[in-house]
Structure formats: C-alpha cells, structure tokens
Design a protein around this motif. Structure first.
Motif, PDB file in Angstrom:
ATOM      1  N   LYS A  45     -13.710  -5.023   0.569  1.00  0.00           N
ATOM      2  CA  LYS A  45     -12.295  -4.991   0.946  1.00  0.00           C
ATOM      3  C   LYS A  45     -11.435  -4.619  -0.253  1.00  0.00           C
ATOM      4  O   LYS A  45     -10.500  -3.828  -0.150  1.00  0.00           O
ATOM      5  N   GLU A  46     -11.724  -5.197  -1.409  1.00  0.00           N
ATOM      6  CA  GLU A  46     -10.955  -4.898  -2.615  1.00  0.00           C
ATOM      7  C   GLU A  46     -11.118  -3.442  -3.032  1.00  0.00           C
ATOM      8  O   GLU A  46     -10.168  -2.791  -3.431  1.00  0.00           O
ATOM      9  N   VAL A  47     -12.342  -2.909  -2.918  1.00  0.00           N
ATOM     10  CA  VAL A  47     -12.585  -1.508  -3.271  1.00  0.00           C
ATOM     11  C   VAL A  47     -11.780  -0.593  -2.364  1.00  0.00           C
ATOM     12  O   VAL A  47     -11.109   0.332  -2.816  1.00  0.00           O
ATOM     13  N   TYR A  48     -11.798  -0.873  -1.055  1.00  0.00           N
ATOM     14  CA  TYR A  48     -11.036  -0.055  -0.115  1.00  0.00           C
ATOM     15  C   TYR A  48      -9.532  -0.180  -0.393  1.00  0.00           C
ATOM     16  O   TYR A  48      -8.794   0.788  -0.328  1.00  0.00           O
ATOM     17  N   LYS A  49      -9.083  -1.396  -0.728  1.00  0.00           N
ATOM     18  CA  LYS A  49      -7.666  -1.604  -1.013  1.00  0.00           C
ATOM     19  C   LYS A  49      -7.262  -0.774  -2.228  1.00  0.00           C
ATOM     20  O   LYS A  49      -6.260  -0.064  -2.204  1.00  0.00           O
ATOM     21  N   VAL A  50      -8.029  -0.845  -3.297  1.00  0.00           N
ATOM     22  CA  VAL A  50      -7.722  -0.096  -4.514  1.00  0.00           C
ATOM     23  C   VAL A  50      -7.769   1.401  -4.236  1.00  0.00           C
ATOM     24  O   VAL A  50      -6.900   2.149  -4.674  1.00  0.00           O
ATOM     25  N   VAL A  92       0.795  -3.702   4.034  1.00  0.00           N
ATOM     26  CA  VAL A  92       0.206  -3.355   5.335  1.00  0.00           C
ATOM     27  C   VAL A  92      -1.226  -3.857   5.414  1.00  0.00           C
ATOM     28  O   VAL A  92      -1.663  -4.376   6.441  1.00  0.00           O
ATOM     29  N   MET A  93      -1.950  -3.720   4.321  1.00  0.00           N
ATOM     30  CA  MET A  93      -3.355  -4.106   4.319  1.00  0.00           C
ATOM     31  C   MET A  93      -3.551  -5.612   4.173  1.00  0.00           C
ATOM     32  O   MET A  93      -4.609  -6.132   4.511  1.00  0.00           O
ATOM     33  N   ASN A  94      -2.535  -6.314   3.679  1.00  0.00           N
ATOM     34  CA  ASN A  94      -2.670  -7.742   3.436  1.00  0.00           C
ATOM     35  C   ASN A  94      -1.358  -8.450   3.796  1.00  0.00           C
ATOM     36  O   ASN A  94      -0.650  -8.926   2.912  1.00  0.00           O
ATOM     37  N   PRO A  95      -1.028  -8.506   5.112  1.00  0.00           N
ATOM     38  CA  PRO A  95       0.235  -9.145   5.493  1.00  0.00           C
ATOM     39  C   PRO A  95       0.180 -10.645   5.235  1.00  0.00           C
ATOM     40  O   PRO A  95      -0.898 -11.218   5.058  1.00  0.00           O
ATOM     41  N   PRO A  96       1.338 -11.294   5.220  1.00  0.00           N
ATOM     42  CA  PRO A  96       1.360 -12.754   5.031  1.00  0.00           C
ATOM     43  C   PRO A  96       0.526 -13.458   6.101  1.00  0.00           C
ATOM     44  O   PRO A  96       0.432 -13.000   7.240  1.00  0.00           O
ATOM     45  N   LYS A  97      -0.066 -14.563   5.711  1.00  0.00           N
ATOM     46  CA  LYS A  97      -0.919 -15.336   6.620  1.00  0.00           C
ATOM     47  C   LYS A  97      -0.257 -16.678   6.906  1.00  0.00           C
ATOM     48  O   LYS A  97       0.608 -17.125   6.156  1.00  0.00           O
ATOM     49  N   VAL A  98      -0.687 -17.318   8.007  1.00  0.00           N
ATOM     50  CA  VAL A  98      -0.182 -18.642   8.351  1.00  0.00           C
ATOM     51  C   VAL A  98      -0.314 -19.543   7.125  1.00  0.00           C
ATOM     52  O   VAL A  98      -1.361 -19.568   6.482  1.00  0.00           O
ATOM     53  N   GLY A  99       0.755 -20.223   6.791  1.00  0.00           N
ATOM     54  CA  GLY A  99       0.763 -21.095   5.618  1.00  0.00           C
ATOM     55  C   GLY A  99       1.439 -20.459   4.415  1.00  0.00           C
ATOM     56  O   GLY A  99       1.905 -21.161   3.528  1.00  0.00           O
ATOM     57  N   ASP A 100       1.489 -19.107   4.371  1.00  0.00           N
ATOM     58  CA  ASP A 100       2.205 -18.443   3.279  1.00  0.00           C
ATOM     59  C   ASP A 100       3.702 -18.677   3.447  1.00  0.00           C
ATOM     60  O   ASP A 100       4.207 -18.770   4.575  1.00  0.00           O
ATOM     61  N   GLU A 101       4.407 -18.747   2.336  1.00  0.00           N
ATOM     62  CA  GLU A 101       5.855 -19.009   2.373  1.00  0.00           C
ATOM     63  C   GLU A 101       6.608 -17.959   3.180  1.00  0.00           C
ATOM     64  O   GLU A 101       7.561 -18.266   3.897  1.00  0.00           O
ATOM     65  N   ASN A 113       3.332   6.944  -5.372  1.00  0.00           N
ATOM     66  CA  ASN A 113       4.432   6.239  -6.031  1.00  0.00           C
ATOM     67  C   ASN A 113       4.273   4.730  -5.879  1.00  0.00           C
ATOM     68  O   ASN A 113       3.519   4.251  -5.047  1.00  0.00           O
ATOM     69  N   ILE A 114       5.002   4.016  -6.666  1.00  0.00           N
ATOM     70  CA  ILE A 114       4.907   2.555  -6.676  1.00  0.00           C
ATOM     71  C   ILE A 114       5.325   1.976  -5.324  1.00  0.00           C
ATOM     72  O   ILE A 114       4.663   1.077  -4.800  1.00  0.00           O
ATOM     73  N   SER A 115       6.404   2.468  -4.745  1.00  0.00           N
ATOM     74  CA  SER A 115       6.856   1.951  -3.447  1.00  0.00           C
ATOM     75  C   SER A 115       5.768   2.120  -2.396  1.00  0.00           C
ATOM     76  O   SER A 115       5.522   1.215  -1.589  1.00  0.00           O
ATOM     77  N   GLY A 116       5.141   3.271  -2.395  1.00  0.00           N
ATOM     78  CA  GLY A 116       4.058   3.523  -1.449  1.00  0.00           C
ATOM     79  C   GLY A 116       2.891   2.581  -1.674  1.00  0.00           C
ATOM     80  O   GLY A 116       2.264   2.098  -0.726  1.00  0.00           O
ATOM     81  N   GLN A 117       2.586   2.300  -2.948  1.00  0.00           N
ATOM     82  CA  GLN A 117       1.494   1.386  -3.264  1.00  0.00           C
ATOM     83  C   GLN A 117       1.807  -0.025  -2.793  1.00  0.00           C
ATOM     84  O   GLN A 117       0.945  -0.712  -2.234  1.00  0.00           O
ATOM     85  N   ILE A 118       3.040  -0.451  -2.993  1.00  0.00           N
ATOM     86  CA  ILE A 118       3.439  -1.785  -2.540  1.00  0.00           C
ATOM     87  C   ILE A 118       3.370  -1.860  -1.025  1.00  0.00           C
ATOM     88  O   ILE A 118       2.841  -2.827  -0.461  1.00  0.00           O
ATOM     89  N   LEU A 119       3.894  -0.842  -0.353  1.00  0.00           N
ATOM     90  CA  LEU A 119       3.863  -0.814   1.105  1.00  0.00           C
ATOM     91  C   LEU A 119       2.436  -0.862   1.628  1.00  0.00           C
ATOM     92  O   LEU A 119       2.124  -1.644   2.538  1.00  0.00           O
ATOM     93  N   MET A 120       1.562  -0.062   1.075  1.00  0.00           N
ATOM     94  CA  MET A 120       0.165  -0.065   1.515  1.00  0.00           C
ATOM     95  C   MET A 120      -0.479  -1.430   1.279  1.00  0.00           C
ATOM     96  O   MET A 120      -1.251  -1.921   2.106  1.00  0.00           O
ATOM     97  N   SER A 121      -0.158  -2.056   0.177  1.00  0.00           N
ATOM     98  CA  SER A 121      -0.700  -3.378  -0.107  1.00  0.00           C
ATOM     99  C   SER A 121      -0.243  -4.386   0.941  1.00  0.00           C
ATOM    100  O   SER A 121      -1.030  -5.204   1.408  1.00  0.00           O
TER     101      SER A 121
END
Length: 171
Positions: free
Chosen positions: A12-17, A35-44, A25-33
């Motif tokens: 999963k980490e290899v595919y994410k990277v 999308v691939m790892n949305p907040p989970k139950v319990g996250d603030e 661009n940085i914005s695109g990298q943040i967005l992709m991150s």
C-alpha cells in the motif's frame, strides 16, 4: 506496477508513493494522499469529512433525481434512474423532420440535437452515437455534476429548449 514479496501494508505504501510521485505539484500530492487515505472513524477530522462527503452525495442524488424526473416528463424522452454514476442517459424519440434536417446536414440526429442544445442554451451533452447505440435509436449522456442550486436553472433551460425543438420539428 506489481510489487511482490512484501506485506500488504508495504505494498500500500509503495502504491501510495508511486501515485504521489506521479503528481506534478504539491497540491496534487496532498489531494492524492487524502483521496487514498481519508479520515477514519475516531480521527479528529472524521466527523467533518463524513458530513461533507454525505452532503455531496445527497446533493448529487437530488440533482440526478430532478434531471431524471424532468427527462421523463418531456415529450419523446425516457430516462432510467441514475445508479451510482455521474451521468444519466436519456433516450429520445426525435421527430422525422428533425432526422431529415440532420441528414441534410450530413450529421447524426442525436448530434444535431446536441449541437442545437449547446447553441441555444450552453448546455453540453454527449450524443449516444459518439459511443454506440442501437441503430435508429437516439440518446445522450448528461452529467449530474452541477451544483444543486444551479440544477433548476439548467433544467428550466433544457426543458424550454426541448419543447421548442419538438414544436419546430413536429409533424
């Protein structure tokens, strides 16, 4: 990309990277991150994430229902309920005179309809003949992505165009 010999977490980490590095661009990298790892139950941030996601889904559902209902109310049109996509595919029975006008312009009748719609209203639909349909039948693809507050304006323009088009080519 195939990654072998590693645990599923490492894969999963290899595919994410790999996906993040594909962004320029940085914005695109943040967005992709995100999308691939949305907040989970319990996250603030999970409650606000869930509320926004549910609001978007609800809005898209309302737009789809309004468009399908409108298409089904118009002369010569039928449209099935949207089933989880971002488009609906209304079928249209075009009057013989509209088909003749399209033939005179050496164009497919659904393309003729779509071009007239665009010229008259600014609304863009994709004619079914662009991606295959049963010969002698016509349909188009219409996205359900407009903001909910603009949907009624778009529907109103579409309805006025369709009624005028059918009147022009009827009989």
């Amino acid at each position: 990309m195939e990654v072998t010999g590693f645990s599923s977490e490492v894969k999963k980490e290899v595919y994410k990277v790999a996906s993040l590095s594909a962004c320029s661009n940085i914005s695109g990298q943040i967005l992709m991150s995100l999308v691939m790892n949305p907040p989970k139950v319990g996250d603030e941030s999970y409650p606000s994430y869930r509320a926004e996601r549910d609001s978007i889904i609800s809005s898209l559902s309302c737009c789809a229902e309004a468009m399908v209902s409108t298409f089904n109310s118009l002369e010569g049109m039928t449209c099935s309920k949207a089933e989880g996509g971002i488009s609906v595919f209304p079928s249209i029975r075009l009057p013989p005179r509209a088909i003749e006008a399209a033939d005179a312009m050496n164009t497919e009748p659904d393309v003729f309809y779509a071009l007239r719609l665009l010229e008259s209203t600014g609304i863009v639909v994709v004619p079914g003949s662009m991606f295959g349909q049963v010969p002698g039948t016509w349909h188009f693809r219409c996205t359900i992505l407009p903001q909910e507050e603009r949907t009624q304006m778009i529907i109103s323009r579409f309805k006025a165009f369709h009624e005028a088009f059918m009147e022009e080519f009827r009989g």
